[in-house]
Design an enzyme around this catalytic site. Structure first.
Site, PDB file in Angstrom:
ATOM      1  N   CYS A   2       0.840  -1.192   0.000  1.00 41.40           N
ATOM      2  CA  CYS A   2       0.000   0.000   0.000  1.00 41.40           C
ATOM      3  C   CYS A   2       0.881   1.249   0.000  1.00 41.40           C
ATOM      4  O   CYS A   2       1.941   1.277   0.614  1.00 41.40           O
ATOM      5  CB  CYS A   2      -0.947   0.082   1.190  1.00 41.40           C
ATOM      6  SG  CYS A   2      -2.112  -1.268   1.260  1.00 41.40           S
ATOM      7  N   ARG A  27       4.012  -0.599  -4.715  1.00 41.24           N
ATOM      8  CA  ARG A  27       3.743  -1.038  -3.344  1.00 41.24           C
ATOM      9  C   ARG A  27       2.450  -1.839  -3.222  1.00 41.24           C
ATOM     10  O   ARG A  27       2.138  -2.387  -2.161  1.00 41.24           O
ATOM     11  CB  ARG A  27       3.648   0.181  -2.415  1.00 41.24           C
ATOM     12  CG  ARG A  27       4.883   1.046  -2.412  1.00 41.24           C
ATOM     13  CD  ARG A  27       4.694   2.220  -1.489  1.00 41.24           C
ATOM     14  NE  ARG A  27       4.622   1.805  -0.118  1.00 41.24           N
ATOM     15  CZ  ARG A  27       5.664   1.636   0.679  1.00 41.24           C
ATOM     16  NH1 ARG A  27       6.878   1.863   0.228  1.00 41.24           N
ATOM     17  NH2 ARG A  27       5.502   1.241   1.916  1.00 41.24           N
ATOM     18  N   TRP A  75      -2.669  -2.960  -1.588  1.00 46.35           N
ATOM     19  CA  TRP A  75      -2.380  -4.394  -1.640  1.00 46.35           C
ATOM     20  C   TRP A  75      -3.230  -4.995  -0.529  1.00 46.35           C
ATOM     21  O   TRP A  75      -2.989  -4.748   0.654  1.00 46.35           O
ATOM     22  CB  TRP A  75      -0.899  -4.663  -1.397  1.00 46.35           C
ATOM     23  CG  TRP A  75      -0.499  -6.097  -1.609  1.00 46.35           C
ATOM     24  CD1 TRP A  75      -0.067  -6.672  -2.767  1.00 46.35           C
ATOM     25  CD2 TRP A  75      -0.489  -7.140  -0.624  1.00 46.35           C
ATOM     26  NE1 TRP A  75       0.204  -7.991  -2.571  1.00 46.35           N
ATOM     27  CE2 TRP A  75      -0.050  -8.323  -1.261  1.00 46.35           C
ATOM     28  CE3 TRP A  75      -0.817  -7.206   0.730  1.00 46.35           C
ATOM     29  CZ2 TRP A  75       0.090  -9.535  -0.605  1.00 46.35           C
ATOM     30  CZ3 TRP A  75      -0.689  -8.425   1.392  1.00 46.35           C
ATOM     31  CH2 TRP A  75      -0.232  -9.567   0.726  1.00 46.35           C
ATOM     32  N   ASN A 101      -1.561   2.934   5.207  1.00 42.06           N
ATOM     33  CA  ASN A 101      -0.626   1.884   4.817  1.00 42.06           C
ATOM     34  C   ASN A 101      -0.199   1.190   6.099  1.00 42.06           C
ATOM     35  O   ASN A 101       0.318   1.840   7.010  1.00 42.06           O
ATOM     36  CB  ASN A 101       0.594   2.489   4.108  1.00 42.06           C
ATOM     37  CG  ASN A 101       1.728   1.493   3.964  1.00 42.06           C
ATOM     38  OD1 ASN A 101       1.489   0.292   3.827  1.00 42.06           O
ATOM     39  ND2 ASN A 101       2.957   1.964   3.993  1.00 42.06           N
ATOM     40  N   GLY A 102      -0.422  -0.132   6.167  1.00 41.07           N
ATOM     41  CA  GLY A 102      -0.034  -0.875   7.359  1.00 41.07           C
ATOM     42  C   GLY A 102      -1.132  -1.846   7.728  1.00 41.07           C
ATOM     43  O   GLY A 102      -1.970  -2.211   6.895  1.00 41.07           O
ATOM     44  N   GLU A 485      17.777 -17.939  -6.300  1.00 35.49           N
ATOM     45  CA  GLU A 485      17.373 -16.620  -6.796  1.00 35.49           C
ATOM     46  C   GLU A 485      16.869 -16.713  -8.247  1.00 35.49           C
ATOM     47  O   GLU A 485      15.848 -16.105  -8.602  1.00 35.49           O
ATOM     48  CB  GLU A 485      18.551 -15.648  -6.676  1.00 35.49           C
ATOM     49  CG  GLU A 485      18.352 -14.281  -7.288  1.00 35.49           C
ATOM     50  CD  GLU A 485      17.191 -13.469  -6.719  1.00 35.49           C
ATOM     51  OE1 GLU A 485      16.564 -13.914  -5.739  1.00 35.49           O
ATOM     52  OE2 GLU A 485      16.897 -12.396  -7.261  1.00 35.49           O
ATOM     53  N   LYS A 489      13.070 -15.725  -9.488  1.00 37.40           N
ATOM     54  CA  LYS A 489      12.821 -14.740 -10.545  1.00 37.40           C
ATOM     55  C   LYS A 489      11.816 -15.322 -11.546  1.00 37.40           C
ATOM     56  O   LYS A 489      10.883 -14.648 -11.957  1.00 37.40           O
ATOM     57  CB  LYS A 489      14.109 -14.380 -11.316  1.00 37.40           C
ATOM     58  CG  LYS A 489      15.087 -13.503 -10.621  1.00 37.40           C
ATOM     59  CD  LYS A 489      14.741 -12.035 -10.572  1.00 37.40           C
ATOM     60  CE  LYS A 489      13.941 -11.645  -9.391  1.00 37.40           C
ATOM     61  NZ  LYS A 489      14.498 -11.681  -8.071  1.00 37.40           N
ATOM     62  N   GLU A 492       8.214 -15.754  -9.897  1.00 41.25           N
ATOM     63  CA  GLU A 492       7.461 -14.559  -9.490  1.00 41.25           C
ATOM     64  C   GLU A 492       7.015 -13.717 -10.668  1.00 41.25           C
ATOM     65  O   GLU A 492       5.931 -13.146 -10.633  1.00 41.25           O
ATOM     66  CB  GLU A 492       8.193 -13.730  -8.429  1.00 41.25           C
ATOM     67  CG  GLU A 492       9.418 -12.995  -8.871  1.00 41.25           C
ATOM     68  CD  GLU A 492      10.062 -12.188  -7.742  1.00 41.25           C
ATOM     69  OE1 GLU A 492       9.372 -11.731  -6.829  1.00 41.25           O
ATOM     70  OE2 GLU A 492      11.290 -12.008  -7.803  1.00 41.25           O
ATOM     71  N   HIS A 508      17.411 -37.386  -3.859  1.00 39.30           N
ATOM     72  CA  HIS A 508      16.791 -37.780  -2.585  1.00 39.30           C
ATOM     73  C   HIS A 508      15.295 -37.486  -2.580  1.00 39.30           C
ATOM     74  O   HIS A 508      14.684 -37.383  -1.525  1.00 39.30           O
ATOM     75  CB  HIS A 508      17.504 -37.083  -1.413  1.00 39.30           C
ATOM     76  CG  HIS A 508      18.943 -37.480  -1.308  1.00 39.30           C
ATOM     77  ND1 HIS A 508      19.347 -38.698  -0.812  1.00 39.30           N
ATOM     78  CD2 HIS A 508      20.071 -36.850  -1.710  1.00 39.30           C
ATOM     79  CE1 HIS A 508      20.660 -38.790  -0.880  1.00 39.30           C
ATOM     80  NE2 HIS A 508      21.120 -37.677  -1.429  1.00 39.30           N
ATOM     81  N   LYS A 608       6.036  -4.717  -3.729  1.00 40.24           N
ATOM     82  CA  LYS A 608       7.477  -4.528  -3.560  1.00 40.24           C
ATOM     83  C   LYS A 608       7.896  -4.565  -2.082  1.00 40.24           C
ATOM     84  O   LYS A 608       8.863  -5.225  -1.733  1.00 40.24           O
ATOM     85  CB  LYS A 608       7.873  -3.180  -4.178  1.00 40.24           C
ATOM     86  CG  LYS A 608       9.339  -2.877  -4.125  1.00 40.24           C
ATOM     87  CD  LYS A 608      10.070  -3.604  -5.217  1.00 40.24           C
ATOM     88  CE  LYS A 608      11.568  -3.365  -5.168  1.00 40.24           C
ATOM     89  NZ  LYS A 608      12.277  -4.462  -5.839  1.00 40.24           N
TER      90      LYS A 608
END
Ligand code: M6R
Length: 613
Positions: A2, A27, A75, A101-102, A485, A489, A492, A508, A608
């Site tokens: 947000c 955000r 968000w 925001n929060g 990583e 990438k 996502e 295994h 983000k």
């Protein structure tokens, strides 16, 4: 997670708010809304979906006249994305509008209380509880500032709030705790925003609000209060970024722009720390007797920053011979970790505001550990809370998928490991000098992998593999960290199911998933382990896998003999090699995402900055 903006001045507020929200969309981007005051009162316009939907609804802002307003890009946490759950939220009294925001952790209790006071609710959000509380206390005390104070003292959780009151049409009140909020000073105008890019077009003079701070402002005046209600002066700071740093420039996406910014970001991060062939990490103090007394170093982070931590474990243990462990912040904070003053705990974060990382940092401090943060955003909560901080100078990173923050974090890890090893005497002078040279050269090495040849190769391989359903990334030692990583990438931004395993671990269990045509991306950049990784490639080939091998130029011939396709990169100092290996994987994921028609910069369900746990 947000983003909020606020504006009071002589311009039309709605276009300014829309501009700001566009810069904050990274955000959160499932819905957006604004509230602007004019003679018709507090007018809210909200829309589910991307900001463009709201922009169209507001005809670029012209449909909503007025000079004072607040805005929000969301968000979703409480309640699905919908017009009604979008911010701003209005109190049931019709007098108070709020953006937030929060996350309000005691919202259920507060909601019940407000019901008892006669409030009604339209949405499922925690923010409407805040609006109703301010509305209630405003009716009770008839004082806008006091109403906000009475509300805030009862809130648990994190918040950055922008609040308007119908009886104070020129005023906005902003207040924050554990969510970022900056205040912008203009000529006859003032701004609030969750992040600098939102207001950079209008002003470069800002103040960072601290937890508990409140700003009460209109176009021409502002009064700041601290958490005790005392009036305080805030230090004005000048933002030195170019506007272009937060623009896409000629690029199609922020992600590809940021991939190409890596040589510069690395130069900016490394050069100021190299003096006369020595590393000087911003005065970070880790003396020999302290390091010798350490029983363990922890690195704590989330997502890609956690993968940097995984790589750091290999690097620090090899160079410093101190036991080191990488832990996900969401696990660390609740694991009753064995941490006290004999532990150094390093926190890695691009945004500096990731909720789990911040909470883990507080927990480590509470237990007496010394804390060190590797952070990109100056003045962020994690940077402020840690005992010592080393900044990555990557500049603003806008794409949700991190690239330049990852490589600059890694560069800081190299330098930190070298400084500690030098202090401890666990690294020879020759090795230290070779690494210093390697670091100086690193931005140019990265540049060389961003040339046309590698770009076209990654594009071609993406066109070949983009329709696959599953991918497995395998590698050994530090290559396995890069696999984590690379795999993240791909999943996502391209929504392609992907997993990463140390190559030796595959047999295994996960190897049972390999069948005809399964994509396996194998990293084989470590000379000493090359044959071992080739043996693992043979194992998956025998089960039908389609193998793409990323290896060193000198090893490509051998790798291509058993792989279906290869990408070759130059060999550099083995410790620094991950900085090069990740580049083709970033490019590969980017092009796979394009071929699959994905929204590269704003992948579904993500944001983000993850400011909720
Ligand atoms: O801001 P932070 O570095 O603390 O963020 C941590 C993760 O949320 C972040 O790395 C995330 O995994 C990225 N989307 C990865 O590309």
């Amino acid at each position: 997670m947000c983003g909020i903006v606020g504006y009071a001045g002589s311009r039309q507020a709605a276009p300014v708010l829309l501009d700001g929200l566009e810069k904050l969309e990274y955000r959160g981007y499932d819905s957006a809304g604004v509230c602007v005051y004019n003679e018709a009162g507090l007018n809210m316009v909200k829309a589910k979906g991307r900001l463009s939907v709201l922009r169209d609804r507001l005809e670029g802002g012209t449909a909503l006249p007025g000079n004072v307003g607040i805005g929000h890009t969301r968000w979703a946490t409480h309640g699905a994305p919908s017009d009604v759950n979008s911010h701003p939220h209005m109190s049931w009294t019709g007098k108070i509008a709020v953006v937030h925001n929060g996350i309000i952790e005691n919202e259920a209790r507060l909601r019940a209380k407000m019901y008892r006071k006669g409030a009604t609710f339209q949405s499922e959000t925690d923010t409407e509880v805040v609006a109703n509380m301010v509305g209630y206390y405003y009716e009770k005390f008839g004082d806008f500032v006091q109403a906000v104070r009475e509300t805030v003292m009862r809130l648990e959780g994190s918040f950055a709030l922008g609040i308007q009151c119908i009886d104070h049409p020129d005023t906005i009140i902003a207040v924050k705790k554990d969510s970022p909020l900056i205040f912008g000073f203009g000529e006859g105008e003032h701004f609030i925003a969750s992040d600098v890019p939102a207001i950079l077009k209008y002003t470069q003079t800002v103040a960072y609000l601290e937890d508990g701070d409140m700003a009460v402002f209109d176009a021409n005046s502002v009064t700041f209060y601290d958490s005790t209600g005392e009036e305080v002066a805030k230090k004005r700071e000048t933002i030195t970024w170019e506007m272009s740093a937060a623009e896409r420039g000629g690029y199609d996406h922020f992600m590809i722009k940021e991939i190409y910014e890596q040589p510069k970001a690395l130069k900016d991060t490394i050069s100021p720390r190299l003096r006369d062939g020595k590393i000087d990490l911003d005065g970070v103090e880790l003396p020999a007797d302290y390091l010798n007394g350490l029983r363990k170093i922890y690195l704590v982070a989330c997502g890609s920053a956690y993968y940097v931590s995984v790589l750091a474990k290999y690097i620090i243990e090899k160079t410093c011979r101190i036991p080191t462990e990488a832990v996900m912040a969401s696990e660390f904070r609740y694991s009753d970790p064995v941490v006290d003053e004999r532990n150094l705990v390093i926190f890695v974060s691009q945004s500096g505001e990731t909720a789990d990382t911040l909470a883990a940092l507080r927990e480590a401090k509470r237990r007496g550990a010394q804390t060190l943060a590797i952070v990109n955003v100056v003045g962020s909560a994690i940077a402020k809370a840690a005992d010592q901080v080393i900044y990555t100078w990557a500049g603003p990173e806008i794409a949700v998928a991190t690239t330049k923050a990852f490589t600059t974090q890694l560069a800081v890890v190299y330098m930190l490991a070298m400084q500690m090893a030098k202090t401890l005497g666990t690294m020879s002078d020759e090795e230290y000098d070779a690494l210093v040279k390697g670091l100086e050269q690193l931005p140019y090495d990265v540049e060389s992998v961003l040339d046309q040849k590698h770009l076209e190769r990654c594009q071609k391989l993406a066109s070949r593999y983009h329709a696959h359903h599953d991918a497995f990334y395998i590698g050994r030692n530090i290559d396995s960290g890069i696999c984590l990583e690379g795999s993240l990438k791909l999943k996502e931004i391209a929504y392609l199911h992907s997993e990463a395993y140390p190559a030796g671990e595959l047999k295994h269990g996960p190897i049972s998933l390999i069948e005809d045509g399964t994509l396996v991306v194998a990293l084989a950049t470590i000379q000493d382990l090359f044959d071992k990784t080739m043996a693992n490639i043979k194992e998956v080939k025998a089960r039908g896998a389609d193998v793409l091998c990323v290896t060193l130029e000198a090893l490509e011939e051998n790798a291509s003999a058993i792989s279906d396709s290869t990408i070759a990169i130059p060999a550099i100092h083995p410790m620094l090699q991950p900085s090069l290996s990740i580049i083709p994987l970033q490019l590969f994921s980017y092009y796979v995402a394009l071929y699959r028609g994905c929204d590269v910069d704003k992948p579904r369900n993500l944001a983000k900055s993850v400011t909720v746990e």
